[in-house]
Motif scaffolding. Structure first.
Motif, PDB file in Angstrom:
ATOM      1  N   ALA A 117       0.845  -1.205   0.000  1.00  0.00           N
ATOM      2  CA  ALA A 117       0.000   0.000   0.000  1.00  0.00           C
ATOM      3  C   ALA A 117       0.877   1.251   0.000  1.00  0.00           C
ATOM      4  CB  ALA A 117      -0.932  -0.009   1.216  1.00  0.00           C
ATOM      5  N   GLU A 118       1.950   1.218   0.778  1.00  0.00           N
ATOM      6  CA  GLU A 118       2.873   2.361   0.808  1.00  0.00           C
ATOM      7  C   GLU A 118       3.565   2.546  -0.542  1.00  0.00           C
ATOM      8  OE1 GLU A 118       3.355   4.824   2.937  1.00  0.00           O
ATOM      9  OE2 GLU A 118       1.785   3.963   4.186  1.00  0.00           O
ATOM     10  N   GLU A 127       2.332   2.096  -3.343  1.00  0.00           N
ATOM     11  CA  GLU A 127       1.385   2.657  -4.306  1.00  0.00           C
ATOM     12  C   GLU A 127       1.171   4.151  -4.110  1.00  0.00           C
ATOM     13  OE1 GLU A 127      -2.149   0.269  -3.972  1.00  0.00           O
ATOM     14  OE2 GLU A 127      -1.112  -1.525  -4.710  1.00  0.00           O
ATOM     15  N   GLN A 128       1.634   4.695  -2.980  1.00  0.00           N
ATOM     16  CA  GLN A 128       1.454   6.126  -2.688  1.00  0.00           C
ATOM     17  C   GLN A 128       2.388   6.977  -3.551  1.00  0.00           C
ATOM     18  OE1 GLN A 128      -0.995   7.161  -0.520  1.00  0.00           O
ATOM     19  NE2 GLN A 128      -1.463   4.966  -0.460  1.00  0.00           N
ATOM     20  N   ARG A 129       1.919   8.153  -3.933  1.00  0.00           N
ATOM     21  CA  ARG A 129       2.760   9.115  -4.656  1.00  0.00           C
ATOM     22  C   ARG A 129       2.663  10.448  -3.959  1.00  0.00           C
ATOM     23  NH1 ARG A 129       3.980   5.011  -5.964  1.00  0.00           N
ATOM     24  NH2 ARG A 129       4.254   4.047  -7.973  1.00  0.00           N
ATOM     25  N   LEU A 160       6.332   8.621  -2.810  1.00  0.00           N
ATOM     26  CA  LEU A 160       6.635   7.593  -1.818  1.00  0.00           C
ATOM     27  C   LEU A 160       7.055   8.256  -0.509  1.00  0.00           C
ATOM     28  CD1 LEU A 160       8.724   4.884  -3.755  1.00  0.00           C
ATOM     29  CD2 LEU A 160       6.324   4.782  -3.081  1.00  0.00           C
ATOM     30  N   ASP A 161       6.567   7.692   0.579  1.00  0.00           N
ATOM     31  CA  ASP A 161       6.984   8.142   1.909  1.00  0.00           C
ATOM     32  C   ASP A 161       8.070   7.169   2.375  1.00  0.00           C
ATOM     33  OD1 ASP A 161       7.334   8.670   4.617  1.00  0.00           O
ATOM     34  OD2 ASP A 161       5.206   9.133   4.938  1.00  0.00           O
ATOM     35  N   LYS A 214       8.042   6.073   6.061  1.00  0.00           N
ATOM     36  CA  LYS A 214       7.043   5.050   6.390  1.00  0.00           C
ATOM     37  C   LYS A 214       7.446   3.689   5.820  1.00  0.00           C
ATOM     38  CE  LYS A 214       2.398   6.828   7.091  1.00  0.00           C
ATOM     39  NZ  LYS A 214       1.150   7.177   6.429  1.00  0.00           N
TER      40      LYS A 214
END
Length: 149
Positions: free
Chosen positions: A61-62, A64-66, A68-69, A72
């Motif tokens: 799930a992380e 897939e974030q934009r 990227l963190d 985290k």
């Protein structure tokens, strides 16, 4: 007379070490196994795999974030690496370390590629340990001399 299955189990276990899949932590888990809890290691590994599904879904799930963190991602992988260490999953732990290095470098491509290796290593180890535990159950306990009272 030695059970031929016991020799196969011993050879499979040795191969897991020789190929770098498991390390000394696995031996420490085995030393906690006794007559009261003869499947202790298998139970611990089963719990690891149940918990790791959730952890890996969090990492995915992380990813897939934009944007990227990386903090985290590193934190999630740090947790997963600790779990890998607890069962002696040497090669898997090593891939987790590489992933964390890419997080420190803020290298998204490195994270994506290494995560695929983490998943592959996770699956390979699961299959090898399933075979090992299945063969161990078939072989049965090794007859040991009674301890002096």
């Amino acid at each position: 007379m030695e059970n031929p299955l016991h020799r196969q189990v011993a050879n499979l276990r040795k191969a897991l070490f020789d190929q770098g899949f498991i390390d000394e932590q696995f031996i420490q888990l085995e030393e906690l196994q006794d007559d009261v809890n003869p499947n202790f290691v298998e139970e611990v590994v089963t719990l690891f795999y149940k918990a790791s599904v959730r952890t890996m879904l969090n990492i995915e799930a992380e990813l897939e974030q934009r944007p990227l963190d990386f903090t985290k991602l590193d934190s999630c992988m740090h947790t997963f690496k600790g779990s890998c260490s607890s069962i002696g999953a040497r090669r898997l732990k090593s891939e987790c370390s590489r992933f964390r290095d890419f997080c420190q470098e803020r290298n998204s491509e490195g994270c994506f590629k290494t995560y695929q290796l983490v998943k592959k290593e996770h699956d390979t180890l699961r299959k090898k340990l399933e075979t090992y535990f299945q063969m161990s159950r078939q072989a049965g306990p090794i007859e040991a001399a009674c301890r002096p009272k």
